[in-house]
Design a protein around this motif. Structure first.
Motif, PDB file in Angstrom:
ATOM      1  N   GLY A 171      19.966   3.405  -0.757  1.00 35.62           N
ATOM      2  CA  GLY A 171      20.317   3.778  -2.130  1.00 35.62           C
ATOM      3  C   GLY A 171      19.132   4.428  -2.825  1.00 35.62           C
ATOM      4  O   GLY A 171      18.577   5.420  -2.355  1.00 35.62           O
ATOM      5  N   ARG A 172      18.748   3.842  -3.964  1.00 29.57           N
ATOM      6  CA  ARG A 172      17.614   4.365  -4.721  1.00 29.57           C
ATOM      7  C   ARG A 172      16.340   3.587  -4.438  1.00 29.57           C
ATOM      8  O   ARG A 172      15.386   3.656  -5.213  1.00 29.57           O
ATOM      9  N   GLU A 173      16.353   2.864  -3.342  1.00 27.77           N
ATOM     10  CA  GLU A 173      15.182   2.053  -2.990  1.00 27.77           C
ATOM     11  C   GLU A 173      14.725   2.371  -1.564  1.00 27.77           C
ATOM     12  O   GLU A 173      15.505   2.828  -0.740  1.00 27.77           O
ATOM     13  N   TRP A 174      13.461   2.099  -1.363  1.00 31.37           N
ATOM     14  CA  TRP A 174      12.895   2.157  -0.009  1.00 31.37           C
ATOM     15  C   TRP A 174      12.664   0.720   0.438  1.00 31.37           C
ATOM     16  O   TRP A 174      11.919  -0.017  -0.200  1.00 31.37           O
ATOM     17  N   THR A 224       0.828  -1.203   0.000  1.00 29.26           N
ATOM     18  CA  THR A 224       0.000   0.000   0.000  1.00 29.26           C
ATOM     19  C   THR A 224       0.861   1.250   0.000  1.00 29.26           C
ATOM     20  O   THR A 224       0.591   2.211  -0.751  1.00 29.26           O
ATOM     21  N   ASN A 225       1.930   1.262   0.805  1.00 32.34           N
ATOM     22  CA  ASN A 225       2.838   2.407   0.821  1.00 32.34           C
ATOM     23  C   ASN A 225       3.549   2.578  -0.515  1.00 32.34           C
ATOM     24  O   ASN A 225       3.803   3.704  -0.957  1.00 32.34           O
ATOM     25  N   ALA A 226       3.873   1.447  -1.164  1.00 33.87           N
ATOM     26  CA  ALA A 226       4.503   1.533  -2.481  1.00 33.87           C
ATOM     27  C   ALA A 226       3.550   2.164  -3.497  1.00 33.87           C
ATOM     28  O   ALA A 226       3.955   2.987  -4.328  1.00 33.87           O
ATOM     29  N   LEU A 227       2.272   1.792  -3.431  1.00 37.13           N
ATOM     30  CA  LEU A 227       1.286   2.394  -4.334  1.00 37.13           C
ATOM     31  C   LEU A 227       1.163   3.897  -4.101  1.00 37.13           C
ATOM     32  O   LEU A 227       0.958   4.668  -5.045  1.00 37.13           O
ATOM     33  N   LYS A 228       1.277   4.317  -2.849  1.00 39.83           N
ATOM     34  CA  LYS A 228       1.082   5.725  -2.542  1.00 39.83           C
ATOM     35  C   LYS A 228       2.324   6.576  -2.793  1.00 39.83           C
ATOM     36  O   LYS A 228       2.210   7.749  -3.152  1.00 39.83           O
ATOM     37  N   HIS A 229       3.524   6.002  -2.593  1.00 40.49           N
ATOM     38  CA  HIS A 229       4.719   6.841  -2.553  1.00 40.49           C
ATOM     39  C   HIS A 229       5.815   6.448  -3.546  1.00 40.49           C
ATOM     40  O   HIS A 229       6.689   7.272  -3.811  1.00 40.49           O
ATOM     41  N   ALA A 230       5.837   5.219  -4.083  1.00 40.37           N
ATOM     42  CA  ALA A 230       6.978   4.765  -4.875  1.00 40.37           C
ATOM     43  C   ALA A 230       6.986   5.399  -6.263  1.00 40.37           C
ATOM     44  O   ALA A 230       5.941   5.743  -6.824  1.00 40.37           O
ATOM     45  N   ALA A 231       8.205   5.536  -6.790  1.00 38.80           N
ATOM     46  CA  ALA A 231       8.356   5.978  -8.174  1.00 38.80           C
ATOM     47  C   ALA A 231       8.069   4.809  -9.109  1.00 38.80           C
ATOM     48  O   ALA A 231       7.967   3.649  -8.696  1.00 38.80           O
ATOM     49  N   ALA A 232       7.936   5.115 -10.399  1.00 39.43           N
ATOM     50  CA  ALA A 232       7.675   4.061 -11.384  1.00 39.43           C
ATOM     51  C   ALA A 232       8.843   3.082 -11.413  1.00 39.43           C
ATOM     52  O   ALA A 232      10.003   3.473 -11.353  1.00 39.43           O
ATOM     53  N   GLY A 233       8.538   1.797 -11.470  1.00 39.88           N
ATOM     54  CA  GLY A 233       9.584   0.785 -11.485  1.00 39.88           C
ATOM     55  C   GLY A 233       9.054  -0.535 -10.949  1.00 39.88           C
ATOM     56  O   GLY A 233       7.854  -0.807 -10.981  1.00 39.88           O
ATOM     57  N   THR A 234       9.983  -1.343 -10.439  1.00 38.33           N
ATOM     58  CA  THR A 234       9.639  -2.681  -9.976  1.00 38.33           C
ATOM     59  C   THR A 234       9.679  -2.740  -8.455  1.00 38.33           C
ATOM     60  O   THR A 234      10.661  -2.327  -7.832  1.00 38.33           O
ATOM     61  N   VAL A 235       8.597  -3.273  -7.885  1.00 37.70           N
ATOM     62  CA  VAL A 235       8.514  -3.517  -6.447  1.00 37.70           C
ATOM     63  C   VAL A 235       8.763  -5.000  -6.215  1.00 37.70           C
ATOM     64  O   VAL A 235       8.040  -5.846  -6.750  1.00 37.70           O
ATOM     65  N   THR A 236       9.805  -5.307  -5.423  1.00 39.41           N
ATOM     66  CA  THR A 236      10.203  -6.698  -5.206  1.00 39.41           C
ATOM     67  C   THR A 236       9.785  -7.127  -3.798  1.00 39.41           C
ATOM     68  O   THR A 236      10.112  -6.460  -2.811  1.00 39.41           O
ATOM     69  N   VAL A 237       9.091  -8.246  -3.749  1.00 44.17           N
ATOM     70  CA  VAL A 237       8.631  -8.810  -2.481  1.00 44.17           C
ATOM     71  C   VAL A 237       9.373 -10.117  -2.243  1.00 44.17           C
ATOM     72  O   VAL A 237       9.375 -10.997  -3.112  1.00 44.17           O
ATOM     73  N   ARG A 238       9.992 -10.256  -1.068  1.00 43.59           N
ATOM     74  CA  ARG A 238      10.742 -11.467  -0.740  1.00 43.59           C
ATOM     75  C   ARG A 238      10.223 -12.046   0.565  1.00 43.59           C
ATOM     76  O   ARG A 238      10.034 -11.321   1.550  1.00 43.59           O
ATOM     77  N   VAL A 290      10.247  -5.887   1.401  1.00 41.93           N
ATOM     78  CA  VAL A 290       9.666  -5.237   0.226  1.00 41.93           C
ATOM     79  C   VAL A 290      10.587  -4.094  -0.167  1.00 41.93           C
ATOM     80  O   VAL A 290      10.847  -3.194   0.642  1.00 41.93           O
ATOM     81  N   ASP A 291      11.108  -4.142  -1.420  1.00 39.08           N
ATOM     82  CA  ASP A 291      11.963  -3.081  -1.962  1.00 39.08           C
ATOM     83  C   ASP A 291      11.202  -2.373  -3.073  1.00 39.08           C
ATOM     84  O   ASP A 291      10.742  -3.010  -4.035  1.00 39.08           O
ATOM     85  N   SER A 292      11.052  -1.062  -2.932  1.00 40.73           N
ATOM     86  CA  SER A 292      10.321  -0.279  -3.928  1.00 40.73           C
ATOM     87  C   SER A 292      11.171   0.899  -4.377  1.00 40.73           C
ATOM     88  O   SER A 292      11.996   1.401  -3.606  1.00 40.73           O
ATOM     89  N   PRO A 293      10.985   1.358  -5.622  1.00 40.96           N
ATOM     90  CA  PRO A 293      11.759   2.504  -6.113  1.00 40.96           C
ATOM     91  C   PRO A 293      11.489   3.749  -5.283  1.00 40.96           C
ATOM     92  O   PRO A 293      10.341   4.049  -4.949  1.00 40.96           O
ATOM     93  N   TYR A 294      12.583   4.464  -4.957  1.00 39.54           N
ATOM     94  CA  TYR A 294      12.442   5.659  -4.125  1.00 39.54           C
ATOM     95  C   TYR A 294      12.368   6.883  -5.024  1.00 39.54           C
ATOM     96  O   TYR A 294      13.193   7.068  -5.923  1.00 39.54           O
TER      97      TYR A 294
END
Length: 394
Positions: free
Chosen positions: A376-379, A311-325, A337-341
């Protein structure tokens, strides 16, 4: 600690007046305790009487001093014709010294008066060598040891009653603190559950309604309305489930299914649908051994942490790939969860910050660890939870 007031208690004043009047009446009638002694004139018996009556005024405020003066007075009384009232007043001073005196005095007086009684009895038996000498020991015990023992018994009962009352008050205070903590914990749990159930659906609704308003195309508006309808229906279902949990469900009501990690694919599918307007892609790496289960509280917490992270990735992440491990290693369940910052091109929903607080609380309540921040460039959001049943129960 406050000092005792020197002002006598009204009951002590009454005792002093009654004692003095009774002694005067007995003296005027010629009633003496030892009329055969003529060392001093008859009126001399009034002096110890007046002194001990005055000491009655200090029996509560200065019990030790009153007893010391009273002891001298009762000894002086024995050199006169004697007043029985003076002796009776002395017994009350002995009793008051134990009841109202210091704890050390209350412990010492029964023992010391008992020893004095024994010593007096033995001494007079050795001196007089007659059975009547025992009466002197009995009188000594009645005048000193008996009131001291009575006062000690009463004081012990009072102290036991005070201790019992304090324990009852402490127990009531602890029960109230436990109740307050339980209410606060339950409110926090309800807040986390409500936020995790509804926030992602409302976020998707806000994002797609903003997209429909900002992009004036029929196909975009139609697609956004479809996503809005789907999230509205799912949000209502989650709300009904939460209301059902809060109510006192009857025995015939069917149990409600609790979300688990088996629904990760469906969760990511919903995230892909909701994130289509923001240019987000979602990838799942599930490295858990097949067939192994984790305790239900851990599984629910892991699911909610992943749900809130998406949900936070949908609200705040930049365009790109969200990786769930998701992985389970050495008795620990790890979810990340790693999302583009950065700021994405699509519409965004505002956040309150309560999601991170709720995720941290879920992890810490189970004895796990939680971290969230920029890398880095990820949250990156990462939670480590105990996957063993004994660790969770402990």
């Amino acid at each position: 600690m406050t000092k005792k007031s020197l002002r006598p208690h009204r009951h002590d004043v009454l005792l002093a007046v009654i004692g003095l009047l009774a002694g005067l009446v007995m003296w005027s009638l010629g009633i003496y305790s030892s009329s055969n002694r003529h060392l001093l004139p008859e009126w001399a018996a009034l002096v110890p009487l007046v002194v001990l009556s005055a000491m009655e005024l200090l029996r509560r405020s200065r019990p030790a001093a009153a007893l010391a003066v009273g002891t001298l007075g009762v000894v002086a009384n024995e050199f006169t014709v004697g007043s029985l009232t003076t002796v009776l007043i002395f017994t009350d001073l002995m009793y008051a010294a134990v009841v109202y005196g210091k704890p050390s005095t209350a412990r010492r007086l029964p023992v010391s008066t008992g020893l004095i009684t024994v010593a007096v009895t033995i001494g007079f038996l050795a001196w007089l060598r007659t059975p009547e000498a025992l009466l002197i020991g009995v009188v000594t015990g009645l005048v000193s040891f008996a009131p001291a023992l009575t006062g000690a018994t009463l004081r012990n009962h009072r102290e036991a009653a005070v201790a019992a009352r304090l324990r009852a008050e402490q127990t009531a205070l602890l029960a109230e603190m436990d109740r307050s903590q339980a209410v606060a914990a339950e409110r926090a749990r309800m807040a986390r559950e409500l936020h995790d159930m509804v926030a992602n659906h409302l976020s998707a609704i806000a994002i797609h309604s903003t997209a429909a308003l900002s992009i004036d195309r029929a196909d975009t508006s139609r697609e956004a309305l479809g996503v809005i309808r789907e999230n509205s229906v799912q949000g209502l279902a989650e709300m009904r489930r939460l209301i059902g949990l809060l109510r006192d469900a009857g025995a015939e009501q069917e149990p409600v299914a609790v979300p688990s990690l088996d629904g990760l694919e469906a969760l990511l599918g919903q995230a892909r649908t909701n994130g289509s307007a923001s240019g987000l892609e979602f990838v799942l790496h599930d490295d858990r051994p097949s067939g192994e289960r984790v305790p239900a509280p851990v599984e629910l917490a892991a699911y909610r942490i992943l749900q809130e992270s998406l949900t936070n990735a949908l609200k705040h992440a930049a365009a790109g790939t969200v990786t769930v491990r998701v992985a389970r290693v050495d008795g620990q369940l790890t979810v990340a969860v790693d999302s583009p910052y950065g700021e994405g091109p699509g519409p965004r929903a505002p956040g309150s910050g309560s999601g991170l607080i709720g995720m941290r609380e879920r992890a810490e309540l189970l004895g796990g660890e939680f971290t969230a921040g920029r890398s880095g460039r990820e949250w990156r959001v990462r939670a480590t939870l105990p996957a063993e049943e004994k660790a969770v129960e402990a």
